[in-house]
Design an enzyme around this catalytic site. Structure first.
Site, PDB file in Angstrom:
ATOM      1  N   PRO A 295       0.836  -1.207   0.000  1.00 31.70           N
ATOM      2  CA  PRO A 295       0.000   0.000   0.000  1.00 31.70           C
ATOM      3  C   PRO A 295       0.870   1.256   0.000  1.00 31.70           C
ATOM      4  O   PRO A 295       1.434   1.639   1.018  1.00 31.70           O
ATOM      5  CB  PRO A 295      -0.816  -0.130   1.296  1.00 31.70           C
ATOM      6  CG  PRO A 295       0.008  -1.020   2.178  1.00 31.70           C
ATOM      7  CD  PRO A 295       0.754  -1.943   1.263  1.00 31.70           C
TER       8      PRO A 295
ATOM      9  N   ASP B 121       5.891   2.132   1.843  1.00 31.44           N
ATOM     10  CA  ASP B 121       5.022   0.980   2.040  1.00 31.44           C
ATOM     11  C   ASP B 121       4.397   1.124   3.426  1.00 31.44           C
ATOM     12  O   ASP B 121       5.087   1.031   4.441  1.00 31.44           O
ATOM     13  CB  ASP B 121       5.852  -0.304   1.945  1.00 31.44           C
ATOM     14  CG  ASP B 121       5.015  -1.569   2.111  1.00 31.44           C
ATOM     15  OD1 ASP B 121       3.849  -1.470   2.554  1.00 31.44           O
ATOM     16  OD2 ASP B 121       5.532  -2.660   1.798  1.00 31.44           O
ATOM     17  N   HIS B 122       3.070   1.350   3.462  1.00 31.46           N
ATOM     18  CA  HIS B 122       2.413   1.646   4.742  1.00 31.46           C
ATOM     19  C   HIS B 122       2.409   0.449   5.685  1.00 31.46           C
ATOM     20  O   HIS B 122       2.167   0.602   6.889  1.00 31.46           O
ATOM     21  CB  HIS B 122       0.975   2.117   4.495  1.00 31.46           C
ATOM     22  CG  HIS B 122       0.530   3.164   5.458  1.00 31.46           C
ATOM     23  ND1 HIS B 122       0.807   3.099   6.811  1.00 31.46           N
ATOM     24  CD2 HIS B 122      -0.178   4.307   5.283  1.00 31.46           C
ATOM     25  CE1 HIS B 122       0.285   4.157   7.414  1.00 31.46           C
ATOM     26  NE2 HIS B 122      -0.305   4.906   6.509  1.00 31.46           N
ATOM     27  N   ARG B 123       2.677  -0.752   5.177  1.00 31.11           N
ATOM     28  CA  ARG B 123       2.782  -1.905   6.073  1.00 31.11           C
ATOM     29  C   ARG B 123       3.997  -1.785   6.987  1.00 31.11           C
ATOM     30  O   ARG B 123       4.021  -2.352   8.082  1.00 31.11           O
ATOM     31  CB  ARG B 123       2.892  -3.194   5.254  1.00 31.11           C
ATOM     32  CG  ARG B 123       1.696  -3.521   4.374  1.00 31.11           C
ATOM     33  CD  ARG B 123       1.963  -4.738   3.508  1.00 31.11           C
ATOM     34  NE  ARG B 123       3.143  -4.548   2.660  1.00 31.11           N
ATOM     35  CZ  ARG B 123       3.644  -5.492   1.870  1.00 31.11           C
ATOM     36  NH1 ARG B 123       3.073  -6.687   1.823  1.00 31.11           N
ATOM     37  NH2 ARG B 123       4.701  -5.248   1.118  1.00 31.11           N
ATOM     38  N   VAL B 124       5.006  -1.063   6.519  1.00 32.50           N
ATOM     39  CA  VAL B 124       6.276  -0.972   7.243  1.00 32.50           C
ATOM     40  C   VAL B 124       6.484   0.411   7.840  1.00 32.50           C
ATOM     41  O   VAL B 124       6.926   0.550   8.989  1.00 32.50           O
ATOM     42  CB  VAL B 124       7.457  -1.301   6.295  1.00 32.50           C
ATOM     43  CG1 VAL B 124       8.793  -1.216   7.022  1.00 32.50           C
ATOM     44  CG2 VAL B 124       7.275  -2.675   5.669  1.00 32.50           C
TER      45      VAL B 124
END
Length: 431
Positions: A225, A403-406
Site C-alpha cells: 500500500p 510501504d504503509h505496512r512498514v
C-alpha cells in the site's frame, strides 16, 4: 557419455533466458573455463562458462532464442563420441525453436488476416507462462508446506501460478500471493488488440527485462500500500560545497568529480541509520531491519529497461568513495555487465530524473524494499525572508514513496525531515 548443457539460472529471479550469442560452434573443442555463450537474463547479459572438456556436438538453441532455465541448449561430446550420441537430446529444443520460427512467420502474415482478427487475437512470439494445473484434471499440484501456508493465508491454490517443477506450487508462490490478488487472477484480461485494426499497429515482442519489470512493479503496486510524502529542499549550500570540492579535486588532480547524487546517497544513508525502521523490509510475519544502508540507484538503459545497481554500506563511506563506486556501477550497468549480487538485495532506492528536467514525480517501490526516493530537478524560486526581503533560492523537490505496512506516516515524515536537514546543511555529511 555425452553431457547435456542446460540454460543456467544466473540469478535468483531468473526463470527464462535468451541465448544472445554463441561464442563456439559445433565441432569446437572446449576446456573448463572457456566462454561458450552470452546469456541475456532479466537484468544483464552474462557469460556461460564450460565446466567440462569435450567437443560441441550439437547446438540445440539458436542465438536469439529464449528458453526457460534448465532447458537443454547444447550437447558436449566426450572423447570418442559422435553426433549419434545427441539424437535423443534434439527434440525438445528443436521443437521450441521451430515453433518460434512458425510464430514469427505467422506474425509477418498478420496484415492479411483482417477477416479473422475478430475471432481470435493474433499470437505473439512470447512463450506463454507454464500452466500450474494440468488441463486434464482438476487436481492442484502443490507441496504440503505450500498447502498449509495457503490455508493460513486464505489463498485459493487454484488461482496461483506455480513456479516449481512442472508447474507445482511451492512455498514462495504462496508467500507472494494475497487473497485479493488470487481472486482477481481469474478475471479475464482485456486484450488491447481487440480495439484496433490489425494493420494499424506493430507488435514488439517483450524482452526478459521488460517482462521482469512489468511483473515486479505490478506486484509492488498490488501488494504494497503506497503513500507519498513530498518536500522542497534548498540546495544552495550543497551546490556551493560541490563546486568547491570539485575545484579542489581538479587543482590537485585527484579523485572524480562529485555529483548531486553522491551527496544524496550519503545524506540518505545517514538518515536511514538514524531511522532504522525505514531501512526495513516486509516479510509477512516479521520485519527485516537491515544493519546497513545498501542503496540502489535507478539507471535507465539504452533501448529501454531499468536496472538498480547497489552501493553497499553507504553510511560507512565518504563522498569520494561513493562517487567512484556509483560511477563504476552505472557504467557497467549500461553495458549490462553487472553480476546478480550487484543489483539484487538493496534496502532503499533513489531514482533521479532531474537531469531530464522533471520537477517532481512519484516512483514505484522496488520489492522487497519499503521505500524509494524520487528526485526532481533543481530550480530557482523566489523566497521571502523574515524581514520581508525577496531573493532567489535553488530548490529541489523530493518525493518519498512508502510501504504503509512498514512505514507509518509520521515515521516517513520524520525521516524525510531529517534527510532535508542534511541536504540543506551539507557540512553534516562530513561528520
Amino acid at each position: 557419455m555425452s553431457i547435456t548443457l542446460k540454460l543456467p539460472a544466473l540469478s535468483p529471479t531468473m526463470t527464462e533466458g535468451t541465448v544472445s550469442k554463441w561464442l563456439v560452434k559445433e565441432g569446437d573443442n572446449v576446456s573448463p573455463g572457456d566462454i561458450l555463450a552470452e546469456i541475456e537474463t532479466d537484468k544483464a547479459t552474462m557469460e556461460m562458462e564450460a565446466v567440462d572438456s569435450g567437443t560441441i556436438g550439437k547446438i540445440l538453441v539458436a542465438a536469439g532464442t529464449s528458453a526457460p532455465v534448465h532447458t537443454p541448449i547444447a550437447v558436449l561430446l566426450e572423447e570418442g563420441e559422435s553426433e549419434a550420441n545427441v539424437s535423443a537430446e534434439e527434440t525438445p529444443a528443436e521443437a521450441k525453436t521451430e515453433k518460434t520460427e512458425k510464430t514469427k512467420k505467422a506474425e509477418e502474415k498478420k496484415p492479411e488476416q483482417k477477416k479473422e482478427s475478430k475471432k481470435a487475437a493474433p499470437k505473439t512470439s512470447a512463450a506463454p507462462p507454464p500452466t500450474p494445473v494440468p488441463p486434464s484434471s482438476g487436481r492442484v499440484f502443490a507441496t504440503p508446506l505450500a498447502r498449509r501456508l495457503a490455508r493460513e493465508k486464505g489463498v485459493a491454490l487454484n488461482q496461483i501460478q506455480g513456479s516449481g517443477p512442472h508447474g507445482r506450487i511451492i512455498k514462495r508462490d504462496v508467500e507472494t500471493a494475497t487473497p485479493a490478488i488470487a481472486s482477481s487472477a481469474s478475471l479475464p484480461a482485456v486484450d488491447p488488440r481487440s480495439f484496433y485494426s490489425p494493420d494499424s499497429f506493430e507488435e514488439v515482442p517483450l524482452d526478459n527485462m521488460r517482462r521482469a519489470i512489468a511483473k515486479r512493479l505490478t506486484q509492488s503496486m498490488q501488494q504494497a500500500p503506497h503513500y507519498y510524502l513530498t518536500v522542497d529542499c534548498r540546495i544552495d549550500l550543497l551546490t556551493q560545497a560541490r563546486k568547491r570540492l570539485n575545484e579542489r579535486s581538479e587543482k590537485n588532480k585527484s579523485g572524480a568529480r562529485l555529483s548531486i547524487n553522491d551527496f544524496l546517497l550519503r545524506a540518505t544513508a545517514l538518515s536511514l541509520i538514524e531511522f532504522p525502521d525505514v531501512n526495513s523490509s516486509w516479510a509477512d510475519a516479521v520485519l527485516l531491519r537491515h544493519r546497513h544502508a545498501d542503496i540502489s540507484i535507478a539507471v535507465a538503459l539504452e533501448g529501454g529497461g531499468l536496472i538498480t545497481p547497489i552501493v553497499r554500506a553507504v553510511e560507512s563511506k565518504g563522498l569520494s568513495q561513493i562517487s567512484a563506486e556509483s560511477r563504476d556501477l552505472i557504467t557497467r550497468a549500461r553495458e549490462r555487465k553487472l553480476e546478480p549480487e550487484e543489483y539484487e538485495g538493496g534496502t532503499f532506492t533513489i531514482s533521479n530524473l532531474g537531469m531530464f528536467g522533471i520537477r517532481e514525480f512519484t516512483a514505484v517501490i522496488n520489492p522487497p524494499q519499503s521505500a524509494i526516493l524520487a528526485v526532481g530537478a533543481g530550480r530557482k524560486v523566489p523566497v521571502v525572508s523574515e524581514g520581508g526581503k525577496t531573493s532567489f533560492a535553488e530548490v529541489m523537490t523530493l518525493t518519498l514513496s512508502c510501504d504503509h505496512r512498514v512505514i507509518d506516516g509520521a515515521l516517513g515524515a520524520r525521516f524525510l525531515g531529517a534527510l532535508r536537514e542534511r541536504i540543506e546543511d551539507p557540512f553534516t555529511l562530513l561528520l
